[in-house]
Design an enzyme around this catalytic site. Structure first.
Site, PDB file in Angstrom:
ATOM      1  N   GLU A  35       0.837  -1.208   0.000  1.00 47.52           N
ATOM      2  CA  GLU A  35       0.000   0.000   0.000  1.00 47.52           C
ATOM      3  C   GLU A  35       0.867   1.252   0.000  1.00 47.52           C
ATOM      4  O   GLU A  35       1.872   1.333   0.708  1.00 47.52           O
ATOM      5  CB  GLU A  35      -0.907   0.002   1.228  1.00 47.52           C
ATOM      6  CG  GLU A  35      -1.872   1.184   1.272  1.00 47.52           C
ATOM      7  CD  GLU A  35      -2.975   0.969   2.279  1.00 47.52           C
ATOM      8  OE1 GLU A  35      -3.691  -0.052   2.138  1.00 47.52           O
ATOM      9  OE2 GLU A  35      -3.115   1.794   3.209  1.00 47.52           O
TER      10      GLU A  35
ATOM     11  N   LYS B 194       3.108  14.409  -0.307  1.00 46.64           N
ATOM     12  CA  LYS B 194       2.596  15.772  -0.247  1.00 46.64           C
ATOM     13  C   LYS B 194       3.367  16.739  -1.138  1.00 46.64           C
ATOM     14  O   LYS B 194       2.868  17.822  -1.438  1.00 46.64           O
ATOM     15  CB  LYS B 194       2.641  16.281   1.193  1.00 46.64           C
ATOM     16  CG  LYS B 194       1.607  15.637   2.099  1.00 46.64           C
ATOM     17  CD  LYS B 194       1.587  16.315   3.456  1.00 46.64           C
ATOM     18  CE  LYS B 194       0.475  15.736   4.323  1.00 46.64           C
ATOM     19  NZ  LYS B 194       0.403  16.398   5.635  1.00 46.64           N
TER      20      LYS B 194
ATOM     21  N   TRP C 152      -6.756   7.089  -0.571  1.00 40.87           N
ATOM     22  CA  TRP C 152      -7.622   8.127  -1.126  1.00 40.87           C
ATOM     23  C   TRP C 152      -7.611   9.360  -0.240  1.00 40.87           C
ATOM     24  O   TRP C 152      -7.719   9.265   0.973  1.00 40.87           O
ATOM     25  CB  TRP C 152      -9.050   7.598  -1.232  1.00 40.87           C
ATOM     26  CG  TRP C 152     -10.034   8.576  -1.777  1.00 40.87           C
ATOM     27  CD1 TRP C 152     -10.972   9.274  -1.069  1.00 40.87           C
ATOM     28  CD2 TRP C 152     -10.190   8.965  -3.134  1.00 40.87           C
ATOM     29  NE1 TRP C 152     -11.698  10.073  -1.908  1.00 40.87           N
ATOM     30  CE2 TRP C 152     -11.233   9.900  -3.197  1.00 40.87           C
ATOM     31  CE3 TRP C 152      -9.539   8.611  -4.326  1.00 40.87           C
ATOM     32  CZ2 TRP C 152     -11.654  10.496  -4.373  1.00 40.87           C
ATOM     33  CZ3 TRP C 152      -9.950   9.192  -5.508  1.00 40.87           C
ATOM     34  CH2 TRP C 152     -10.993  10.119  -5.522  1.00 40.87           C
TER      35      TRP C 152
ATOM     36  N   ASP D  51     -14.019   9.661   7.261  1.00 42.06           N
ATOM     37  CA  ASP D  51     -14.286  10.394   8.491  1.00 42.06           C
ATOM     38  C   ASP D  51     -15.752  10.284   8.885  1.00 42.06           C
ATOM     39  O   ASP D  51     -16.609  10.018   8.046  1.00 42.06           O
ATOM     40  CB  ASP D  51     -13.916  11.865   8.320  1.00 42.06           C
ATOM     41  CG  ASP D  51     -12.421  12.098   8.452  1.00 42.06           C
ATOM     42  OD1 ASP D  51     -11.739  11.180   8.924  1.00 42.06           O
ATOM     43  OD2 ASP D  51     -11.954  13.181   8.082  1.00 42.06           O
TER      44      ASP D  51
ATOM     45  N   ASP E 194     -19.161  -5.393  15.580  1.00 46.94           N
ATOM     46  CA  ASP E 194     -18.913  -5.133  14.155  1.00 46.94           C
ATOM     47  C   ASP E 194     -19.539  -6.178  13.241  1.00 46.94           C
ATOM     48  O   ASP E 194     -19.855  -5.886  12.083  1.00 46.94           O
ATOM     49  CB  ASP E 194     -17.405  -5.123  13.876  1.00 46.94           C
ATOM     50  CG  ASP E 194     -16.708  -3.913  14.472  1.00 46.94           C
ATOM     51  OD1 ASP E 194     -17.402  -3.059  15.051  1.00 46.94           O
ATOM     52  OD2 ASP E 194     -15.470  -3.825  14.356  1.00 46.94           O
TER      53      ASP E 194
ATOM     54  N   GLN F 143      -7.460  -3.978   9.199  1.00 51.98           N
ATOM     55  CA  GLN F 143      -6.650  -2.903   9.752  1.00 51.98           C
ATOM     56  C   GLN F 143      -5.394  -3.543  10.339  1.00 51.98           C
ATOM     57  O   GLN F 143      -5.340  -4.752  10.604  1.00 51.98           O
ATOM     58  CB  GLN F 143      -7.463  -2.200  10.836  1.00 51.98           C
ATOM     59  CG  GLN F 143      -6.736  -1.127  11.619  1.00 51.98           C
ATOM     60  CD  GLN F 143      -6.294   0.026  10.754  1.00 51.98           C
ATOM     61  OE1 GLN F 143      -5.226  -0.060  10.149  1.00 51.98           O
ATOM     62  NE2 GLN F 143      -7.079   1.079  10.674  1.00 51.98           N
TER      63      GLN F 143
END
Length: 691
Positions: A40, A45, A73, A133, A199, A217
């Protein structure tokens, strides 16, 4: 979202054959006992970091042969465009099967459609559908954007909404993955806290809505993972019986980084593993060595668990953080690199018959492997040298011939050689992994790993309810000052710009920082001056034993424009300008600096210098400079710093008193970073700022 225009170049022949595959098809085509890896990456930046990442991607793809790669993303604007540009490099230029992350909350249906169409135009067949978010859709709506009944029906609150929408609009064109959390997802939106059992109904719903594979995760607790895998495989719904579950693992790049990442992800590090890291926390090289051991052990343990719970190929996904050295060691050590294809074996045979040196006999760090296979070694000399051809070296400390760089003049581009480079071996390896110890936004802006790595762009990292509880509803500048001062005093765990507590060294300047913030000059980062303390010092020490560490004092803060005008005149006074360097920028992008005045002239123009504000001297090593401040990195960070004012404002109602205040402060403030070069006088910078 910024406009993304795919290049008109067609994918390479290799890309046509392999890169457009769905991930699940590629897994199904593997022999049952195969182990594989995926990697990944995130869009850097800075433009320099982005350019350098392309070479790193190419090298890692050839050395490690991942089954696919993920691209994270950034929701909205230029960050989303950079994600698509990176995906294009992976998919079309390098011919890698690419999985594009896509977050759905706080994005309109129009933006989701645009992202999916762009992915389709690039030939991308794989999407990792994420929530992102906490939903705050109404606050993100463009005030000029009409709100229709149709659009109301397509609001995205959860990842399952995105999965359903992709299936509804694109059928089975995309292979869809979804995230899952071995220890449960931590979110204040439900009362049970972090719980796998809580979950499970939602995860079943995502699979039944059309998800094709699960990606976890990061985790370090192998017992939690074993419980997770067993629970899913035996779930009465049968939803997870045959689905691919790909565990996500993060190589430990530094002590501070893994502490921060596990805090944000709520992933537990078992005490036994934490003790191993604590024992070497001051030495970045040793931390990385222990980290390679820890993650390699996890891979082997997961293999054993999967051998008992499921049949078929075993995959491992690595969150690389755009770094290559540690993940290369882990992937090689655990046997996740696929064997050579017949074509590669034919090439290797040709190499062995070639009069050029056999790759197995090339000297790497002065040693020749005695069994025909390169030995891995994490340690390496950090010296960087320029590789030259066609002449002898004039400056041996700074130049190396191609032969000295462990390659012939025309390099043998074999996988073994490429892997050696990715692991930092030889001069070429040291050149390739020069940024192996990143330092977040204080690292080198040329590094592909530069910047904080959060995945979703500018974010508060808290829910609206948490934000209101922490920071209240500010109505005056004094209310803002109070938030910063309470954080400095330890009364608040987080502020919008930092979700972490302070390091012990902040205690040395806490009183000065409180005085500074009381003036309405709100500090984001700082460090005190340090002159030659032992690397073992409990507060300031870092790096290998028997070294000495140094620091220049600096402070970074927001300041009202009227105050900045006065302070800037003071900083430019002849009595100060040789001792102080500053960078300053406002939300409109107006930039001023003292830095160019003392820097070198290139092509008739002043070129900004790099300010090393932390450095260490260690036996047998060059001076190590982990913390630097420069114009490029400061500008890159400033976009996020000012963006956070806007994110904070959005938690309040449009037109509210708090929203107006925060937007006014954002527009009027300057972000200033001041460095004092006198690292002997610990009070020098405070005499400038507080007197």
């Amino acid at each position: 979202m910024g406009e993304f225009v795919p290049s008109l170049e067609l994918p390479s022949e290799a890309g046509k054959n392999h890169a457009m595959d769905k991930i699940t098809d590629k897994i199904a085509a593997l022999p049952a006992e195969t182990n594989y890896c995926s990697l990944e990456f995130f869009p850097p930046k800075t433009a320099m970091g982005f350019s350098n990442l392309r070479d790193r991607l190419d090298r890692m793809a050839r050395a490690l042969r991942p089954l696919f790669v993920n691209v994270t993303w950034g929701a909205g604007g230029s960050t989303a465009t950079k994600s698509l540009e990176l995906a294009e490099i992976c998919q079309r230029e390098l011919g890698l099967t690419t999985c594009l992350h896509l977050t759905c909350t706080n994005m309109s249906r129009k933006l989701i459609d645009k992202a999916l169409e762009d992915a389709k135009a690039l030939g991308i067949r794989n999407i990792l559908a994420l929530r992102g978010d906490p939903p705050r859709r109404a606050e993100y709506r463009d005030s000029n954007e009409p709100q229709t009944d149709d659009e109301e029906e397509e609001e995205f609150h959860w990842a399952v909404d995105l999965v359903r929408y992709i299936r509804k609009t694109h059928g089975d064109y995309f292979c869809i993955g979804v995230a899952t959390y071995p220890e449960g997802h931590a979110d204040e939106s439900h009362p049970l806290g972090q719980s796998l059992e809580h979950d499970l109904p939602y995860l079943v719903e995502k699979v039944q809505a059309g998800a094709d594979f699960l990606m976890t995760q990061l985790f370090f607790d192998i017992k939690a993972y074993e419980h997770f895998e067993k629970t899913l495989r035996e779930h009465p719904s049968g939803a997870f019986k045959n689905i691919a579950i790909i565990p996500g693992l993060m190589p430990i790049q530094s002590y501070q980084m893994i502490k921060r990442t596990t805090k944000l992800s709520h992933a537990k590090i078992p005490d036994e593993l934490m003790d191993r890291l604590e024992a070497v926390r001051g030495d970045d090289e040793r931390v990385k060595e222990v980290g390679v051991d820890v993650v390699s052990e996890l891979v082997e343990q997961v293999k054993e668990i999967k051998g008992r719970t499921a049949e078929g190929p075993k995959g491992f996904h690595f969150y690389t953080l755009n770094l290559e050295k540690a993940v290369s060691f882990i992937v090689e050590r655990t046997g996740l690199i696929p064997p050579n294809t017949p074509e590669e074996e034919e090439f290797q045979s040709a190499v062995r018959q070639n009069p050029l040196p056999d790759i197995r006999r090339l000297r790497i760090n002065g040693s020749i492997p005695d069994d025909g296979r390169r030995k891995g070694s994490i340690g390496s000399d950090p010296r960087d040298r320029v590789i030259i051809q066609g002449r002898s070296t004039s400056y041996p400390d700074w130049e190396a011939t191609a032969q000295e760089a462990s390659i012939p003049a025309e390099p043998i581009n074999s996988r073994a050689n490429t892997l050696a480079i990715s692991e930092g071996e030889g001069v070429l390896g040291r050149e390739a992994t020069w940024d192996d110890f990143p330092n977040g936004r204080w690292g080198d802006a040329r590094s592909p790993a530069y910047g904080q790595i959060d995945g979703y762009g500018v974010s508060l990292h808290v829910t609206v309810a948490q934000a209101l509880r922490l920071w209240g509803t500010p109505r005056t500048a004094e209310d803002i000052s109070n938030v910063f001062i309470r954080h400095l005093k330890g009364e608040l765990s987080t502020i919008p710009w930092s979700e972490e507590g302070f390091s012990p060294e902040t205690d040395k300047i806490r009183d000065q920082l409180i005085k500074l913030n009381s003036k309405g000059w709100w500090s984001l980062a700082s460090q005190p001056a340090v002159n030659g303390l032992r690397s073992s010092d409990p507060t300031f020490g870092w790096g290998p034993q028997n070294g000495f560490v140094f620091q220049k004092a600096f402070v970074e803060f927001f300041i009202p424009s009227a105050d900045w005008k006065v302070l800037q005149e003071k900083l430019r006074h002849p009595d100060l300008k040789e001792d102080v360097c500053f960078y300053a920028i406002n939300a409109a992008g107006d930039f001023v600096s003292s830095d160019t005045a003392a820097s070198a002239e290139v092509n008739g123009e002043k070129e900004a210098s790099t300010n090393a504000v932390t450095w260490g001297v260690f036996p047998g090593k060059e001076i190590v400079t982990p913390t630097i401040i420069e114009e490029v990195s400061f500008r890159a960070w400033s976009e996020e710093a000012f963006g956070i004012w806007g994110e904070w404002a959005k938690i309040y109602g449009r037109g509210s008193e708090s929203e107006k205040l925060l937007e006014k402060i954002r527009a009027d403030s300057w972000l200033v970073n001041i460095i004092h070069h006198d690292f002997i006088d610990s009070d020098a910078i405070w005499e400038v700022l507080l007197n």
